[in-house]
Design a protein around this motif. Structure first.
Motif, PDB file in Angstrom:
ATOM      1  N   ASN A  89      -0.547   7.566 -16.634  1.00  0.00           N
ATOM      2  CA  ASN A  89      -1.784   8.614 -16.045  1.00  0.00           C
ATOM      3  C   ASN A  89      -2.516   8.415 -14.519  1.00  0.00           C
ATOM      4  OD1 ASN A  89      -3.883   7.862 -16.850  1.00  0.00           O
ATOM      5  ND2 ASN A  89      -5.182   9.233 -17.543  1.00  0.00           N
ATOM      6  N   GLY A  90      -1.840   6.951 -14.452  1.00  0.00           N
ATOM      7  CA  GLY A  90      -2.036   6.321 -13.867  1.00  0.00           C
ATOM      8  C   GLY A  90      -3.169   5.773 -13.708  1.00  0.00           C
ATOM      9  N   LEU A  97       4.097   4.823 -12.901  1.00  0.00           N
ATOM     10  CA  LEU A  97       3.137   6.998 -13.280  1.00  0.00           C
ATOM     11  C   LEU A  97       4.568   7.739 -13.775  1.00  0.00           C
ATOM     12  CD1 LEU A  97       0.422   7.704 -12.141  1.00  0.00           C
ATOM     13  CD2 LEU A  97       0.938   8.144 -10.157  1.00  0.00           C
ATOM     14  N   MET A  99       5.254  11.584 -15.205  1.00  0.00           N
ATOM     15  CA  MET A  99       4.951  13.172 -15.242  1.00  0.00           C
ATOM     16  C   MET A  99       7.037  13.935 -15.950  1.00  0.00           C
ATOM     17  SD  MET A  99       4.606  14.604 -11.799  1.00  0.00           S
ATOM     18  CE  MET A  99       4.499  16.474 -11.995  1.00  0.00           C
ATOM     19  N   SER A 109       5.987   6.936  -9.729  1.00  0.00           N
ATOM     20  CA  SER A 109       5.174   5.718  -9.230  1.00  0.00           C
ATOM     21  C   SER A 109       5.012   4.992  -8.066  1.00  0.00           C
ATOM     22  CB  SER A 109       5.020   4.229  -9.735  1.00  0.00           C
ATOM     23  OG  SER A 109       5.058   4.225 -10.710  1.00  0.00           O
ATOM     24  N   ARG A 112       2.462   7.318  -5.880  1.00  0.00           N
ATOM     25  CA  ARG A 112       1.200   7.077  -6.077  1.00  0.00           C
ATOM     26  C   ARG A 112      -0.009   7.315  -5.501  1.00  0.00           C
ATOM     27  NH1 ARG A 112      -1.028   4.329 -10.452  1.00  0.00           N
ATOM     28  NH2 ARG A 112       0.991   3.686 -11.162  1.00  0.00           N
ATOM     29  N   TYR A 115       0.260  11.497  -6.354  1.00  0.00           N
ATOM     30  CA  TYR A 115       0.246  11.640  -8.131  1.00  0.00           C
ATOM     31  C   TYR A 115      -0.581  10.544  -8.838  1.00  0.00           C
ATOM     32  CZ  TYR A 115       4.564  13.687  -7.414  1.00  0.00           C
ATOM     33  OH  TYR A 115       4.999  15.352  -6.570  1.00  0.00           O
ATOM     34  N   GLY A 116      -1.416   9.584  -7.797  1.00  0.00           N
ATOM     35  CA  GLY A 116      -2.428   8.824  -8.625  1.00  0.00           C
ATOM     36  C   GLY A 116      -3.162   9.179  -8.324  1.00  0.00           C
ATOM     37  N   ALA A 125       0.084  13.540 -13.342  1.00  0.00           N
ATOM     38  CA  ALA A 125       0.359  12.259 -13.895  1.00  0.00           C
ATOM     39  C   ALA A 125       0.418  12.546 -15.324  1.00  0.00           C
ATOM     40  CB  ALA A 125       0.010  11.494 -13.389  1.00  0.00           C
TER      41      ALA A 125
END
Length: 194
Positions: A89-90, A97, A99, A109, A112, A115-116, A125
């Motif tokens: 999930n980061g 990363l 999902m 990733s 990021r 989604y980071g 994530a």
């Protein structure tokens, strides 16, 4: 003075705004444009170090060539459970990363910044996000692969998301052992793999 007066009259005639309002709105639009553009910086550009042109000119040496960023190859995970997926999930910067959409796990990733941690889609994530994407929902209760009760329109929205992920990201695995698995848009009870 004649050119200035003509320009101001022309602005007022074509826009219906006073010159002061026209230039204020124009300046605001430029500022908004710059802010929005800065939100969509290519992630590769963030990794590049700025080149100090002054130092290369002063020493009469050629400017150093920027090195392409090193992008790690996506790690192929294979079959993983939703619980195992949550580790991606980061929160650990050394892990990719990931999902999932419709039971397929993608390495996000390269995005990021979205989604980071701290990103606008960070809650997706490390999760199966099919229902949330179909409903366009940020409700944590919708972070699952259960597609029961979704309308045709919502399933089409989910399909659009899946197409975007297939185009942009690498599939690195498949969810297994969940209560609901997605198969062709229909929800089925899945069998646990040992």
């Amino acid at each position: 003075m004649g050119l200035y007066a003509t320009a101001m009259d022309t602005i007022e005639a074509y826009t219906g705004l006073s010159p002061a309002a026209f230039f204020t709105i124009s300046a605001a639009m430029v500022v908004v444009y710059k802010i929005v553009c800065s939100m969509f910086v290519d992630p590769e550009e963030l990794d590049k170090k700025p080149i100090d042109a002054r130092s290369s000119i002063a020493t009469n040496q050629p400017a150093p060539q920027p090195q392409p960023p090193t992008i790690q190859d996506p790690v192929q995970l294979g079959d993983v459970t939703e619980e195992e997926l949550r580790a991606y999930n980061g929160s650990d910067p050394n892990k990719p990363l990931l999902m999932a959409i419709k039971g397929k796990i993608y390495d996000v990733s390269r995005s990021r910044m979205f989604y980071g941690p701290g990103g606008p889609y960070a809650l997706f994530a490390g999760r199966e996000a099919s229902r949330a994407l179909a409903l366009m929902s940020f409700d944590p209760r919708d972070l699952n692969g259960n597609l029961e009760g979704l309308s045709e329109h919502e399933l089409e929205v989910l399909q659009d998301w899946e197409y975007k992920f297939v185009e942009k990201y690498v599939k690195v695995g498949q969810l297994v052992g969940t209560d609901h698995a997605v198969n062709g848009g229909k929800v089925q009870e899945s069998k646990k793999h040992d």
